[in-house]
Design a protein around this motif. Structure first.
Motif, PDB file in Angstrom:
ATOM      1  N   VAL A 133       0.827  -1.212   0.000  1.00 19.98           N
ATOM      2  CA  VAL A 133       0.000   0.000   0.000  1.00 19.98           C
ATOM      3  C   VAL A 133       0.863   1.264   0.000  1.00 19.98           C
ATOM      4  CG1 VAL A 133      -1.662   1.327   1.366  1.00 19.98           C
ATOM      5  CG2 VAL A 133      -1.981  -1.122   1.056  1.00 19.98           C
ATOM      6  N   ALA A 134       2.026   1.193   0.640  1.00 21.42           N
ATOM      7  CA  ALA A 134       2.886   2.380   0.739  1.00 21.42           C
ATOM      8  C   ALA A 134       3.688   2.641  -0.531  1.00 21.42           C
ATOM      9  CB  ALA A 134       3.842   2.244   1.928  1.00 21.42           C
ATOM     10  N   ASN A 135       3.493   1.818  -1.542  1.00 18.08           N
ATOM     11  CA  ASN A 135       4.223   1.989  -2.796  1.00 18.08           C
ATOM     12  C   ASN A 135       3.333   2.674  -3.831  1.00 18.08           C
ATOM     13  OD1 ASN A 135       5.846   1.840  -5.028  1.00 18.08           O
ATOM     14  ND2 ASN A 135       5.940  -0.386  -5.104  1.00 18.08           N
ATOM     15  N   PRO A 136       3.548   3.957  -4.116  1.00 19.26           N
ATOM     16  CA  PRO A 136       2.681   4.663  -5.070  1.00 19.26           C
ATOM     17  C   PRO A 136       2.763   4.092  -6.476  1.00 19.26           C
ATOM     18  CG  PRO A 136       4.630   5.979  -4.592  1.00 19.26           C
ATOM     19  CD  PRO A 136       4.648   4.821  -3.635  1.00 19.26           C
ATOM     20  N   LYS A 137       3.879   3.421  -6.795  1.00 19.39           N
ATOM     21  CA  LYS A 137       4.002   2.819  -8.116  1.00 19.39           C
ATOM     22  C   LYS A 137       2.922   1.770  -8.335  1.00 19.39           C
ATOM     23  CE  LYS A 137       8.978   3.429  -8.875  1.00 19.39           C
ATOM     24  NZ  LYS A 137      10.257   2.721  -9.118  1.00 19.39           N
ATOM     25  N   ALA A 138       2.544   1.079  -7.254  1.00 19.03           N
ATOM     26  CA  ALA A 138       1.493   0.072  -7.370  1.00 19.03           C
ATOM     27  C   ALA A 138       0.174   0.722  -7.772  1.00 19.03           C
ATOM     28  CB  ALA A 138       1.335  -0.682  -6.046  1.00 19.03           C
ATOM     29  N   GLY A 139      -0.119   1.894  -7.206  1.00 16.88           N
ATOM     30  CA  GLY A 139      -1.345   2.597  -7.557  1.00 16.88           C
ATOM     31  C   GLY A 139      -1.330   3.104  -8.989  1.00 16.88           C
ATOM     32  N   VAL A 140      -0.227   3.712  -9.386  1.00 14.28           N
ATOM     33  CA  VAL A 140      -0.111   4.213 -10.760  1.00 14.28           C
ATOM     34  C   VAL A 140      -0.177   3.045 -11.743  1.00 14.28           C
ATOM     35  CG1 VAL A 140       1.416   5.364 -12.403  1.00 14.28           C
ATOM     36  CG2 VAL A 140       1.181   6.264 -10.085  1.00 14.28           C
ATOM     37  N   PHE A 141       0.472   1.938 -11.366  1.00  9.54           N
ATOM     38  CA  PHE A 141       0.461   0.771 -12.228  1.00  9.54           C
ATOM     39  C   PHE A 141      -0.946   0.220 -12.379  1.00  9.54           C
ATOM     40  CE2 PHE A 141       0.835  -3.785 -12.964  1.00  9.54           C
ATOM     41  CZ  PHE A 141       1.635  -3.782 -14.087  1.00  9.54           C
ATOM     42  N   ALA A 142      -1.692   0.167 -11.270  1.00  9.91           N
ATOM     43  CA  ALA A 142      -3.052  -0.368 -11.319  1.00  9.91           C
ATOM     44  C   ALA A 142      -3.936   0.454 -12.238  1.00  9.91           C
ATOM     45  CB  ALA A 142      -3.649  -0.410  -9.903  1.00  9.91           C
ATOM     46  N   VAL A 143      -3.824   1.779 -12.145  1.00  8.09           N
ATOM     47  CA  VAL A 143      -4.706   2.637 -12.931  1.00  8.09           C
ATOM     48  C   VAL A 143      -4.304   2.676 -14.404  1.00  8.09           C
ATOM     49  CG1 VAL A 143      -3.525   4.863 -12.738  1.00  8.09           C
ATOM     50  CG2 VAL A 143      -6.009   4.798 -12.751  1.00  8.09           C
ATOM     51  N   SER A 144      -3.047   2.328 -14.693  1.00  7.26           N
ATOM     52  CA  SER A 144      -2.604   2.350 -16.091  1.00  7.26           C
ATOM     53  C   SER A 144      -2.607   0.956 -16.721  1.00  7.26           C
ATOM     54  CB  SER A 144      -1.184   2.939 -16.195  1.00  7.26           C
ATOM     55  OG  SER A 144      -0.264   2.164 -15.438  1.00  7.26           O
ATOM     56  N   PHE A 145      -2.481  -0.084 -15.892  1.00  3.53           N
ATOM     57  CA  PHE A 145      -2.362  -1.451 -16.399  1.00  3.53           C
ATOM     58  C   PHE A 145      -3.716  -2.129 -16.574  1.00  3.53           C
ATOM     59  CE2 PHE A 145      -1.783  -6.033 -15.247  1.00  3.53           C
ATOM     60  CZ  PHE A 145      -1.097  -6.421 -16.385  1.00  3.53           C
ATOM     61  N   LEU A 146      -4.542  -2.070 -15.547  1.00  2.00           N
ATOM     62  CA  LEU A 146      -5.814  -2.804 -15.573  1.00  2.00           C
ATOM     63  C   LEU A 146      -6.747  -2.380 -16.717  1.00  2.00           C
ATOM     64  CD1 LEU A 146      -6.599  -3.020 -11.739  1.00  2.00           C
ATOM     65  CD2 LEU A 146      -5.741  -4.836 -13.229  1.00  2.00           C
ATOM     66  N   PRO A 147      -6.944  -1.067 -16.941  1.00  2.00           N
ATOM     67  CA  PRO A 147      -7.900  -0.671 -17.992  1.00  2.00           C
ATOM     68  C   PRO A 147      -7.522  -1.148 -19.385  1.00  2.00           C
ATOM     69  CG  PRO A 147      -7.446   1.166 -16.517  1.00  2.00           C
ATOM     70  CD  PRO A 147      -6.455   0.101 -16.185  1.00  2.00           C
ATOM     71  N   GLN A 148      -6.233  -1.447 -19.608  1.00  2.00           N
ATOM     72  CA  GLN A 148      -5.810  -1.894 -20.934  1.00  2.00           C
ATOM     73  C   GLN A 148      -6.451  -3.228 -21.312  1.00  2.00           C
ATOM     74  OE1 GLN A 148      -1.544  -1.718 -21.729  1.00  2.00           O
ATOM     75  NE2 GLN A 148      -1.268  -0.391 -19.944  1.00  2.00           N
ATOM     76  N   PHE A 149      -6.878  -3.993 -20.307  1.00  2.00           N
ATOM     77  CA  PHE A 149      -7.405  -5.328 -20.574  1.00  2.00           C
ATOM     78  C   PHE A 149      -8.924  -5.397 -20.471  1.00  2.00           C
ATOM     79  CE2 PHE A 149      -3.005  -5.907 -19.503  1.00  2.00           C
ATOM     80  CZ  PHE A 149      -2.579  -6.893 -20.383  1.00  2.00           C
ATOM     81  N   VAL A 150      -9.542  -4.243 -20.343  1.00  2.00           N
ATOM     82  CA  VAL A 150     -11.003  -4.205 -20.389  1.00  2.00           C
ATOM     83  C   VAL A 150     -11.416  -4.109 -21.856  1.00  2.00           C
ATOM     84  CG1 VAL A 150     -13.077  -2.931 -19.758  1.00  2.00           C
ATOM     85  CG2 VAL A 150     -11.190  -3.119 -18.132  1.00  2.00           C
ATOM     86  N   PRO A 151     -12.166  -5.077 -22.374  1.00  2.00           N
ATOM     87  CA  PRO A 151     -12.559  -5.042 -23.793  1.00  2.00           C
ATOM     88  C   PRO A 151     -13.272  -3.743 -24.143  1.00  2.00           C
ATOM     89  CG  PRO A 151     -13.128  -7.155 -22.799  1.00  2.00           C
ATOM     90  CD  PRO A 151     -12.702  -6.253 -21.676  1.00  2.00           C
ATOM     91  N   VAL A 152     -13.049  -3.271 -25.360  1.00  2.00           N
ATOM     92  CA  VAL A 152     -13.706  -2.045 -25.820  1.00  2.00           C
ATOM     93  C   VAL A 152     -15.217  -2.203 -25.730  1.00  2.00           C
ATOM     94  CG1 VAL A 152     -14.050  -0.499 -27.766  1.00  2.00           C
ATOM     95  CG2 VAL A 152     -11.795  -1.494 -27.353  1.00  2.00           C
TER      96      VAL A 152
END
Length: 225
Positions: free
Chosen positions: A136-155
């Motif tokens: 939780v204390a790693n901001p990279k995890a948050g930025v990664f989640a918001v940039s990584f996960l949406p890429q795999f949501v089908p259009v």
């Protein structure tokens, strides 16, 4: 949908295999306190993954991307946490050396305990919290989640599957992939426990993990977006 899930699982596995603060903390806990403690640290880490994934799903993690102040604040907190963990590891190594000297224990003395024991004063709850805080204390995890996960949501999201549900579902898959990988890591640590449990080896591992954690903390504090 199946192709998306397969691609996401493969990408999540590659991400899990990349060494980072969570890997160091989980391995240190497993060597220090046994397999059950390592499992508790893994579950704590995955609870952090789920929190970041849910935050990304509802848009909270976007604050880390949009706000420099929020990102830098969490980055400094994360750096302090990692440095503190590192200092604790170095202190533990120093204390072990003193104990060995006072007890007349040789460098190669075997202090191996049961692989399911929780020793060194580490409760399962404390190990869980270590894993959770590290993630939780790693901001990279948050930025990664918001940039990584949406890429795999089908259009074209299937009917009845809102984007929020898709993101949460992918987060759960991400956490499960992490559990599989860290489970393999814990198995390897357990297999080498007889060697890693020796006093001298454990002290060296504490020193190495301490230096690595402090280095990761300093790097996190010094980096710019």
């Amino acid at each position: 949908m199946l192709e998306t899930l397969v691609a996401f699982t493969g990408a999540a596995m590659l991400i899990a295999m990349a060494p980072g603060p969570s890997t160091i903390v989980i391995m240190r806990v497993a060597v220090r306190s046994g397999r059950r403690a390592g499992v508790a640290a893994v579950l704590g880490n995955e609870a952090g993954v789920v929190l970041w994934g849910v935050a990304a799903a509802v848009g909270l993690s976007a604050l880390l991307v949009a706000s420099r102040l929020v990102y830098d604040g969490l980055r400094i907190v994360g750096a302090v946490v990692l440095v503190w963990f590192g200092v604790r590891a170095l202190w533990e190594a120093r204390r072990r050396r003193g104990d060995e000297g006072a007890g007349g224990r040789g460098e190669g003395a075997d202090v191996t305990v049961s692989s399911d024991a929780v020793g060194g004063g580490d409760s399962l709850w404390r190990c869980f919290r270590l894993g959770l805080i590290t993630n939780v204390a790693n901001p990279k995890a948050g930025v990664f989640a918001v940039s990584f996960l949406p890429q795999f949501v089908p259009v074209s999201v299937p009917t009845g599957w809102p984007v929020l549900v898709m993101l949460v579902g992918l987060t759960v898959v991400w956490a499960l992939v992490d559990v599989v990988w860290y489970g393999a890591v814990l198995w390897l640590v357990g297999a080498a426990r007889r060697v890693l449990g020796r006093a001298g080896v454990r002290r060296r591992l504490e020193q190495v993990s301490g230096v690595v954690l402090i280095g990761l903390g300093v790097r996190l504090a010094a980096e710019t977006r």
